[in-house]
Design an enzyme around this catalytic site. Sequence first.
Site, PDB file in Angstrom:
ATOM      1  CG  HIS A   1     -48.845   7.679 -33.613  1.00  0.00           C
ATOM      2  ND1 HIS A   1     -49.210   5.970 -33.176  1.00  0.00           N
ATOM      3  CD2 HIS A   1     -49.778   8.156 -34.654  1.00  0.00           C
ATOM      4  CE1 HIS A   1     -50.399   6.378 -33.675  1.00  0.00           C
ATOM      5  NE2 HIS A   1     -50.981   7.639 -34.159  1.00  0.00           N
TER       6      HIS A   1
ATOM      7  CB  SER B   1     -53.035   7.245 -36.873  1.00  0.00           C
ATOM      8  OG  SER B   1     -52.751   7.826 -35.893  1.00  0.00           O
TER       9      SER B   1
ATOM     10  CG  ASP C   1     -47.877   4.406 -30.630  1.00  0.00           C
ATOM     11  OD1 ASP C   1     -48.202   6.112 -29.510  1.00  0.00           O
ATOM     12  OD2 ASP C   1     -48.908   4.432 -31.077  1.00  0.00           O
TER      13      ASP C   1
END
Length: 727
Positions: free
Chosen positions: A705, A598, A673
């Site tokens: 995600h 991320s 995602d």
Amino acid sequence: MKTIEKIGKSIQALLILHVLFFASNIMAQGKKLPTLEDLIPGGETFRFTENLFGLQWLGDSCIKPDIDKLSVINPDNGKETTLISKEEVNKILETEKLGKIQSFYNVSFPYELKKQTSSKLMLITTPKRRILLNLDNREVEWSQERNDKAQNEDWEKENRMLAFTIDNNLYITTASGTTTAVTNEPEGIVCGQSVHRNEFGIKKGTFWSPKGNLLAFYRMDESMVSQYPLVDITTRVATVNNVRYPMAGMASHKVTIGIYNPITSKSIYLKVGDPTDRYFTNISWSPDESSLFLIELNRDQNHAKLCQYNAENGELIATLLEETHPKYVEPQHPIVFLPWDSKKFIYQSQRDGFNHLYLYDINGKLIKQLTSGNWLVSELIGFDEAKKELIIAATKVSPLQNNLFRINSKNSKLTAIGYQEGLHSGILSATGKYVIDRYSSPKIPRCINILNAQNNKSINLLTAKDPFAGYTMPSIEIGTIKAADGVTDLYYRIIKPADFDPSKKYPVIVYVYGGPHAQMINNGWQNAARGWDIYMANKGYIMFTIDNRGSENRGLEFENSTFRRLGIEEGKDQVKGVEFLKSLPYIDSNRIGVHGWSFGGHMTTALMLRYPDIYKVGVAGGPVIDWSYYEIMYGERYMDTPQSNPEGYKECNLKNLAGNLKGHLLIIHDDHDDTCVPQHTLSFMKACIDAHTYPDLFIYPGHKHNVAGHDRVHLHEKITRYFENNL
């Protein structure tokens, strides 16, 4: 004879040495290395830390759920008695044809015991029903059927009504079982759900008034927001799943707040004016239900207003206070009224650089600042009404941990509660006299105590065993170095193999996150080292992590030093970490890798591109590549818009650096995602093609995600192999 005796003694000595060597070898072999299946959540043999689930309060009695029985613990002496067994509950439920329970982990006690004669009402939630069981007479007092399609359920205990959503609309079921549609909106308008992409502390979309007579709810019109296509490959012909995804600088959704009256079956909406480019957050009710309070934020997120609205007609009563900041204001906590004075409330703010508590009256006049200092309040846990005290969790002892404290509302005196070391959280009893203190420390996986908040006497409910006792485990150290500004202290964690030899040279893997609202190093269990960190250290790597400027729990200036240039200052601090590593004689400075997910995926990619001569191998998961592709609320807080900060967006766009790649870089992305959309990775691949550089790519189908379930073990094996093959 003497010669024979000498030979005999020599043989005996050799035998003893052989036995000792053999025994020590057996002992060494007896300690095994934990596998990824042992270390990664979702693994078939994942080793959980012992826990007590569902601990809660009934008045000042601690309720302890288990599989086969429900117990009550006396907080003064720790004596445990059984309230009821699963067998007995199921007999009662079967008599009423209400099904069965499998354990007591889904029960709660919504009604506080005001006096000894009050009935003990236990709320049971099953897949089909919500049931109130009277534990005094062992009878079902009430039940309510649940809708199979219902989501976002919000049960109101006073009138026993249930608010819930189906698809994009809001419904209410009354105590008698009548269901009413509160809204009837077309696709593109969402009611009763979390808005503003869960930023600003928003976690839900419905808000019952204190006595349960009114329901406030969010209505979000996102019809003007571009639809982003995610592709589902589980069908024979892949199908498109469109999600509304407002990218930085583009049109944002519009939110309004409704108030529904179940008696009249009518809704009014707050008269906030045009909701374009405005955020409405942190909703709370006045104790008498006459007013609704919220914090409004402009789209630039640098001007917040605490507003009071009339709950009957939706009119603005007053703007009670305002906050501005040249970078950003980030309200995350609704106001909380004092239980002993309905004309005063607690407001949380970072106005002095750290999140602290402020006491205001109902007219918006500041009475006093209750907490202050270079530390922050992480949670307002509750109140002791009799002593007029607040119970909080705060970082006063160290930025690396949370501790519990009492605050006297009159003189602001702060008193510590419980054990000083570790990462603490608390659940307060109805009176505020007792607290369930859950904590871990570097050497304690989990400890759960009942504390008397006044005299600190404790009853231990659990001290968990090390889930990896008997396994070969690496050593963990923490320390500080200076940031790239030469002033700020940064915390680091270094993990060394169990058989560490300071005369050898070791490769390093830097695990990085680096973004806001996250802290990778703390004084919890194993200093927050992850399972994969342990695994790789056991394989002979030095594992290193540093919390750079921009990360959590160090105050506003520490966090917003990265404003409008995400990844730049953070990268400089990460390089300072590498400089520290290179000063250590056992580090192989030619073999340094980096991994993150991320924001950490952005950092990994950025470090590989900005410092290609330092980092030789990188694995970036779900990376943000171009901040103009990221969503509005988070992205614009830290970067402003692409229109107002073109230089910053250009500097932080990693596609522009694709030609710098020298080492081995693996990008991993999930095809579903909806937080960091796949366009980031795919566009970066195209930029690398154009720049004649050669990263690697791996996709996890069906995940959002991050990678969950048993596939997470596969993910970490994939990452491991990449470093093993290239570092």
